[in-house]
Design a protein around this motif. Structure first.
Motif, PDB file in Angstrom:
ATOM      1  N   ARG A  87       5.784   0.992 -53.692  1.00  0.00           N
ATOM      2  CA  ARG A  87       7.259   0.803 -52.678  1.00  0.00           C
ATOM      3  C   ARG A  87       7.903  -0.648 -53.135  1.00  0.00           C
ATOM      4  O   ARG A  87       8.915  -0.360 -53.828  1.00  0.00           O
ATOM      5  N   ALA A  88       7.046  -1.301 -53.494  1.00  0.00           N
ATOM      6  CA  ALA A  88       7.374  -2.613 -54.114  1.00  0.00           C
ATOM      7  C   ALA A  88       7.676  -2.957 -55.505  1.00  0.00           C
ATOM      8  O   ALA A  88       8.151  -3.910 -56.339  1.00  0.00           O
ATOM      9  N   ARG A  92      11.989  -1.873 -58.597  1.00  0.00           N
ATOM     10  CA  ARG A  92      12.096  -3.546 -58.861  1.00  0.00           C
ATOM     11  C   ARG A  92      11.189  -3.275 -60.169  1.00  0.00           C
ATOM     12  O   ARG A  92      11.911  -3.941 -60.755  1.00  0.00           O
ATOM     13  N   HIS A 122      16.146  -2.821 -50.913  1.00  0.00           N
ATOM     14  CA  HIS A 122      15.287  -3.616 -51.604  1.00  0.00           C
ATOM     15  C   HIS A 122      14.796  -4.831 -51.373  1.00  0.00           C
ATOM     16  O   HIS A 122      14.486  -5.628 -51.234  1.00  0.00           O
TER      17      HIS A 122
END
Ligand code: SF4
Length: 319
Positions: A87-88, A92, A122
Motif C-alpha cells: 500500500r505504501a 507513492r 494516502h
C-alpha cells in the motif's frame, strides 16, 4: 559507471494456472531501469507486456501467478512485500497509467473527486486541501481547474487521458508504468500526449516503463527499448541502436511494418503468420515458424539472450 537501477526485474516468470496445466506468459524476463530513464517495452498483442507491468506492481490475480524471479525497487524486494508495504509502495513509489481512459475513470464521479481520492487516502489531508492539489495537478497536464467539476463524458479523449496521467502523478511517484497510454487516441492527440509526458518527465524527473505495440511511438521518447516476443525478451538495446541497427529478425520485421515519415518511400513488409499459441509454443526459437532467416538449429534449440554488441543483447542463433 552506469547509475544503480531504480527498478530491477530479474528472471521474472509468470504462469497462468489452467485446468490443462500451467501456461507460461512471461518467461525469464530481466531488465533494469535507472532514475530518470525511459524503457520502451514493445511487442505484438499477447506478447506478455501488460502481464510484466501487472507483475511488477503485484496486481496479478489468479489464475496468473508469479512463479519465479525477483523485482527490486530502490533495493526493496517488491515480491516479498506484505499488504501494508504494498500500500505504501503503490502510487507513492510507482503508479500505473492504464490504457483506456474511458474505463479507467469512474463515470459517476467528477474529475476533482477522482484526483483527490488517492491524495486523501494516502496523505490524510482534508477534502478541500486535496481539491487544491487536484487543481494544481490538472494545471500540470494543461487542463483548466474549472474542469474539476466535470464528469469524464464531458471531456475529450485526449483530456481524459491527461486526467488519468494526473491521477497517477497525484503522489509524485518517482516511477510510472504507462500501459499503451495513447492507444485509443487519434495520431494528432497521441503526439500531443507524448509531448506532454516528455515535458513532465523533464520537469519532474521520474522514470517510465512505457508499454506499446507501436515501435514508432517510442522512437524519440525512450532511452532504451526491450522487445518481447511470446513472453521472452528477443532484443534489448539503446533506442538509437535498435532503430539504426536492429539485430533480431523479429525486431527487423516490426520496424519494417510501419512507414518512415522522413525516409524514402518503401514497401512495407510486415511479419507473416501470427504469434504462437502460448498453451503449446513451438520448440526451439519461438519465432522460428515466422522467421525469414530461420535455419535447422532454430527448430530445436532455444536461443539465449546474450550480449551481441556493446549494450545490445539479442536472443538469436544468428549471433
Ligand atoms: Fe530466426 Fe533462428 Fe534467430 Fe529465431 S534464432 S530469430 S528463428 S534466426
Amino acid at each position: 559507471m552506469a547509475p544503480s537501477p531504480l527498478l530491477s526485474v530479474q528472471d521474472l516468470r509468470v504462469e497462468f494456472i489452467t485446468p490443462t496445466g500451467p501456461v507460461c506468459a512471461v518467461d525469464n524476463v530481466s531488465f533494469d531501469i535507472a532514475p530518470g530513464e525511459v524503457l520502451g517495452l514493445a511487442g505484438e498483442s499477447g506478447s506478455g507486456k501488460s502481464t510484466v507491468a501487472m507483475a511488477i506492481m503485484r496486481l496479478l490475480r489468479p489464475p496468473a501467478v508469479i512463479t519465479g524471479g525477483h523485482v527490486y525497487f530502490a533495493g526493496q524486494d517488491v515480491l516479498a512485500m506484505n499488504e501494508e508495504q504494498l500500500r505504501a509502495f503503490r502510487w507513492r513509489k510507482m503508479a500505473l497509467v492504464f490504457q483506456s481512459a474511458m474505463t479507467a475513470l469512474n463515470p459517476v464521479l467528477t474529475i476533482g473527486e477522482q484526483i483527490s481520492d488517492p491524495i486523501i487516502a494516502h496523505d490524510g489531508v482534508t477534502p478541500a486541501q486535496a481539491m487544491e492539489r487536484a487543481a494544481a495537478l490538472l494545471k500540470l497536464v494543461n487542463i483548466d481547474s474549472s474542469r474539476l467539476n466535470s464528469y469524464p463524458h464531458q471531456l475529450s479523449g485526449g483530456m481524459r487521458q491527461r486526467v488519468v496521467i494526473a491521477i497517477a502523478m497525484a503522489l509524485k511517484p518517482p516511477f510510472l508504468i504507462m500501459d499503451e497510454p495513447t492507444t485509443a487516441l487519434d495520431v494528432v492527440v497521441q503526439r500531443e500526449i507524448l509531448q506532454q509526458i516528455a515535458e513532465l518527465k523533464e520537469r519532474l524527473g521520474f522514470s517510465i516503463l512505457f508499454i506499446t505495440h507501436d515501435l514508432s511511438l517510442i522512437a524519440e521518447f525512450s532511452t532504451r527499448i526491450a522487445i518481447l516476443y511470446a513472453g521472452k525478451l528477443a532484443e534489448t538495446a539503446r533506442a538509437k541502436d535498435l532503430f539504426s541497427d536492429p539485430k533480431h529478425p523479429y525486431t527487423q520485421g516490426l520496424l519494417g511494418s510501419f512507414p518512415s515519415v522522413r525516409g524514402p518511400r518503401r514497401k512495407l513488409q510486415g511479419i507473416p503468420g501470427s504469434p504462437p499459441d502460448m498453451r503449446n509454443p513451438p520448440a526451439g526459437c519461438r519465432f522460428h515458424p515466422r522467421c525469414p532467416q530461420a535455419f535447422a538449429t532454430c527448430q530445436n534449440e532455444l536461443p539465449v539472450l546474450r550480449e551481441i554488441a556493446p549494450e545490445h543483447r539479442g536472443a538469436c542463433h544468428l549471433y
